[in-house]
Design a protein around this motif. Sequence first.
Motif, PDB file in Angstrom:
ATOM      1  N   LEU A  15       0.853  -1.088  -0.069  1.00 33.93           N
ATOM      2  CA  LEU A  15      -0.061  -0.126  -0.097  1.00 33.93           C
ATOM      3  C   LEU A  15       0.988   1.136  -0.113  1.00 33.93           C
ATOM      4  O   LEU A  15       0.692   2.109  -0.794  1.00 33.93           O
ATOM      5  N   GLY A  16       1.897   1.157   0.782  1.00 34.13           N
ATOM      6  CA  GLY A  16       2.851   2.242   0.833  1.00 34.13           C
ATOM      7  C   GLY A  16       3.464   2.735  -0.296  1.00 34.13           C
ATOM      8  O   GLY A  16       3.492   4.036  -0.865  1.00 34.13           O
ATOM      9  N   SER A  17       3.949   1.618  -1.007  1.00 34.34           N
ATOM     10  CA  SER A  17       4.511   1.752  -2.517  1.00 34.34           C
ATOM     11  C   SER A  17       3.639   2.277  -3.368  1.00 34.34           C
ATOM     12  O   SER A  17       4.020   3.106  -4.208  1.00 34.34           O
ATOM     13  N   ARG A  18       2.500   1.822  -3.444  1.00 35.68           N
ATOM     14  CA  ARG A  18       1.289   2.340  -4.342  1.00 35.68           C
ATOM     15  C   ARG A  18       1.066   4.046  -4.148  1.00 35.68           C
ATOM     16  O   ARG A  18       1.223   4.789  -4.850  1.00 35.68           O
ATOM     17  N   ILE A  19       1.006   4.217  -2.828  1.00 33.91           N
ATOM     18  CA  ILE A  19       0.991   5.716  -2.574  1.00 33.91           C
ATOM     19  C   ILE A  19       2.076   6.334  -2.868  1.00 33.91           C
ATOM     20  O   ILE A  19       1.863   7.468  -3.574  1.00 33.91           O
ATOM     21  N   ARG A  20       3.179   5.974  -2.736  1.00 37.50           N
ATOM     22  CA  ARG A  20       4.270   6.614  -3.098  1.00 37.50           C
ATOM     23  C   ARG A  20       4.349   6.991  -4.465  1.00 37.50           C
ATOM     24  O   ARG A  20       4.876   8.158  -5.073  1.00 37.50           O
ATOM     25  N   LYS A  21       4.157   5.899  -5.287  1.00 38.02           N
ATOM     26  CA  LYS A  21       4.072   6.018  -6.650  1.00 38.02           C
ATOM     27  C   LYS A  21       3.128   7.009  -7.241  1.00 38.02           C
ATOM     28  O   LYS A  21       3.288   7.611  -8.269  1.00 38.02           O
ATOM     29  N   LEU A  22       2.071   6.891  -6.605  1.00 37.32           N
ATOM     30  CA  LEU A  22       0.815   7.852  -7.246  1.00 37.32           C
ATOM     31  C   LEU A  22       1.335   9.248  -7.020  1.00 37.32           C
ATOM     32  O   LEU A  22       1.281  10.163  -7.998  1.00 37.32           O
ATOM     33  N   ASP A  46       5.350   7.624   7.007  1.00 39.42           N
ATOM     34  CA  ASP A  46       5.213   6.439   7.637  1.00 39.42           C
ATOM     35  C   ASP A  46       4.579   5.610   6.901  1.00 39.42           C
ATOM     36  O   ASP A  46       4.488   4.421   6.619  1.00 39.42           O
ATOM     37  N   LEU A  47       3.127   6.169   6.192  1.00 38.31           N
ATOM     38  CA  LEU A  47       2.256   5.384   5.579  1.00 38.31           C
ATOM     39  C   LEU A  47       3.091   5.130   4.121  1.00 38.31           C
ATOM     40  O   LEU A  47       3.008   3.682   3.860  1.00 38.31           O
ATOM     41  N   GLU A  48       4.009   5.622   3.519  1.00 37.44           N
ATOM     42  CA  GLU A  48       4.634   5.441   2.325  1.00 37.44           C
ATOM     43  C   GLU A  48       5.750   4.256   2.705  1.00 37.44           C
ATOM     44  O   GLU A  48       5.910   3.451   1.788  1.00 37.44           O
ATOM     45  N   ARG A  49       6.253   4.222   3.848  1.00 34.16           N
ATOM     46  CA  ARG A  49       7.209   3.268   4.127  1.00 34.16           C
ATOM     47  C   ARG A  49       6.402   1.753   4.936  1.00 34.16           C
ATOM     48  O   ARG A  49       7.334   0.979   5.138  1.00 34.16           O
ATOM     49  N   GLY A  50       5.034   2.073   4.996  1.00 30.70           N
ATOM     50  CA  GLY A  50       4.591   0.824   5.438  1.00 30.70           C
ATOM     51  C   GLY A  50       4.712   0.544   6.896  1.00 30.70           C
ATOM     52  O   GLY A  50       4.514  -0.302   7.517  1.00 30.70           O
TER      53      GLY A  50
END
Length: 77
Positions: A15-22, A46-50
């Motif tokens: 999820l964090g990776s997806r948010i970072r990519k977006l 923190d969210l982007e790093r999971g």
Amino acid sequence: MARPHPRSSKLLDRLGSRIRKLRKNREWTQVEMAERFGVDRSFLADLERGKTNVSILTLDTVARGFEISLSKLLSGL
């Protein structure tokens, strides 16, 4: 504090990776994204790093901020 289940940790990482990519696809900094979404920048980091669990309401805020559906944000995780 209880450790998250390994599958949960992997889900948060994806999820964090997806948010970072977006975010990066829109060429936003974390500060810009935080301001747009009305959340704290350190929370987004923190969210982007999971590293943090997130409520469904916060996920909805993120999806709306990216102007995508919640189902699209979570699809295939």
